[in-house]
Motif scaffolding. Structure first.
Motif, PDB file in Angstrom:
ATOM      1  N   TYR A 210     140.005  40.891  18.573  1.00 26.38           N
ATOM      2  CA  TYR A 210     140.544  40.616  19.815  1.00 26.38           C
ATOM      3  C   TYR A 210     141.087  42.031  20.480  1.00 26.38           C
ATOM      4  CZ  TYR A 210     143.229  38.658  23.887  1.00 26.38           C
ATOM      5  OH  TYR A 210     143.847  38.394  25.048  1.00 26.38           O
TER       6      TYR A 210
ATOM      7  N   GLN B 236     139.561  35.607  20.051  1.00 27.65           N
ATOM      8  CA  GLN B 236     140.770  34.974  20.750  1.00 27.65           C
ATOM      9  C   GLN B 236     142.047  35.962  20.396  1.00 27.65           C
ATOM     10  OE1 GLN B 236     140.604  32.174  22.984  1.00 27.65           O
ATOM     11  NE2 GLN B 236     138.423  32.840  22.679  1.00 27.65           N
TER      12      GLN B 236
ATOM     13  N   ARG C 296     133.591  40.648  19.030  1.00 26.96           N
ATOM     14  CA  ARG C 296     134.864  41.322  19.683  1.00 26.96           C
ATOM     15  C   ARG C 296     134.985  40.641  21.010  1.00 26.96           C
ATOM     16  NH1 ARG C 296     133.297  47.108  19.479  1.00 26.96           N
ATOM     17  NH2 ARG C 296     134.343  47.171  21.254  1.00 26.96           N
ATOM     18  N   ILE C 297     133.777  40.550  21.620  1.00 25.27           N
ATOM     19  CA  ILE C 297     133.827  39.973  22.995  1.00 25.27           C
ATOM     20  C   ILE C 297     134.439  38.451  23.032  1.00 25.27           C
ATOM     21  CG2 ILE C 297     132.274  38.969  24.892  1.00 25.27           C
ATOM     22  CD1 ILE C 297     130.637  41.481  24.557  1.00 25.27           C
TER      23      ILE C 297
ATOM     24  N   GLN D 124     136.355  38.182  29.108  1.00 27.59           N
ATOM     25  CA  GLN D 124     136.827  36.714  29.343  1.00 27.59           C
ATOM     26  C   GLN D 124     137.601  36.627  30.716  1.00 27.59           C
ATOM     27  OE1 GLN D 124     138.721  35.174  25.585  1.00 27.59           O
ATOM     28  NE2 GLN D 124     137.320  36.580  24.522  1.00 27.59           N
TER      29      GLN D 124
ATOM     30  N   SER E 285     137.501  41.959  24.887  1.00 25.32           N
ATOM     31  CA  SER E 285     137.524  40.739  24.804  1.00 25.32           C
ATOM     32  C   SER E 285     138.265  40.275  26.098  1.00 25.32           C
ATOM     33  CB  SER E 285     138.288  39.985  23.748  1.00 25.32           C
ATOM     34  OG  SER E 285     138.305  40.883  22.598  1.00 25.32           O
TER      35      SER E 285
END
Ligand code: SAM
Length: 300
Positions: free
Chosen positions: A174, A168, A164-165, A182, A178
């Motif tokens: 996503y 994209q 999940r982290i 990010q 995330s």
């Protein structure tokens, strides 16, 4: 340097230490200890350590990973919540003079103060850990949001959370986690790990996640709090459109025209779903909301 034959991370040495101290695992503290030297090697390699750098470990357990960090880094700071592990760590880590174990809950400790106290001359610090799975996201978000001076965060976590982290836009994994991670770091899943490298075996698959911290956030936003509110609202109900999520979770249902005008102004199709928006698109949306808010406040 101690001989490799004394490695803590083997099933027999781990059992020996646990029996010597009559230690019983606490599931509530996410205690799954690593017993595979190859996996430890891969984790430490991913962290790109050297004797000029320092490592911070969350949850050293009986010291399996800590020992590897002591060999690879100049200094090691390890934070352990379970007091029963302190005498074991004193024993297992006795060959190393470059490690400091601190007793406490990483979520409650003042980490800026701890780094200043125990790693005062270290400018290149990474967090390397096999995290307790029950608090993975709060720990990662604390490390990122507090803007600690970190190079990398390399952690073993539940595979599903790692996916999940690192996900994209447009993929099923996503989501707001995330985007949140990010925003601060580049994320990469470096390996998946089978359950049989732990004692006791966890019920979930695991993976190693590597975060490389950005010097500046991935996108420029006028108001970070607003950015995260917009992101959370956009993902509130995954099957709803961006328009509906913003209307019901941020603006209020009486503001239909405002939301339509907003999405038109930033050139975003109201029928899109939050999970297709890039960080840059969330930033554009946030900055336009902030601009409208500021304009309204100044009465112009
Ligand atoms: N590093 C060891 C290894 O790889 O074998 C142990 C990892 S085990 C998955 C997680 C460790 O984190 C346990 O030692 C547990 O007691 C500790 N822990 C759990 N919650 C914590 C917290 N809030 N703060 C600090 N340590 C914590």
């Amino acid at each position: 340097m101690p001989s490799q034959s004394k490695d803590i991370a083997t099933p027999s040495r781990t059992r020996e230490l646990l029996e010597k101290y009559g230690f019983s695992f606490k599931k509530s503290l996410g205690q799954n200890f690593l017993v595979d030297p190859n996996i430890l090697h891969s984790i430490v390699s991913a962290a790109d350590l050297s004797k000029e750098k320092a490592a911070v470990e969350v949850g050293p357990g009986i010291g399996a990973l800590t020992e590897r960090l002591c060999r690879a880094a100049g200094r090691v700071l390890a934070i352990e919540i379970d007091q029963r592990l302190l005498p074991i760590l004193e024993d297992s880590l006795s060959p190393y003079d470059n490690v400091q174990v601190v007793h406490g809950d990483v979520l409650k400790l003042d980490l800026h103060r701890l780094l200043a106290e125990y790693l005062p001359d270290c400018s290149r610090i990474s967090v390397v850990a096999n995290l307790p799975y029950y608090v993975t996201s709060p720990i990662l978000m604390k490390l990122l949001e507090e803007r600690l001076p970190l190079e990398h965060i390399v952690v073993m976590i539940q595979k599903e959370v790692a996916d999940r982290i690192a996900a994209q836009p447009g993929s099923k994994d996503y989501g707001s986690l995330s985007v949140a991670v990010q925003f601060y770091a580049e994320a990469e899943v470096t390996m998946t790990v089978p359950a049989n490298v732990f004692i006791p075996k966890p019920n979930v698959d695991s993976a190693v996640l590597k975060l490389s911290l950005r010097e500046r956030p991935a996108v420029e936003v006028a108001d970070e709090k607003l950015f995260f509110r917009v992101v959370r609202a956009s993902f509130a109900q995954r099957r709803k459109t961006l328009y509906n999520n913003l209307l019901h979770n941020l603006f209020g249902k009486e503001n239909r025209e405002q939301v339509t005008a907003l999405l038109m102004a930033v050139d975003l199709d109201p029928m899109r779903r939050g999970e297709t928006l890039s960080l840059a698109e969330f930033a554009r949306l946030t900055n336009e909301i902030d601009r409208l808010r500021t304009t309204r406040q100044s009465g112009s």
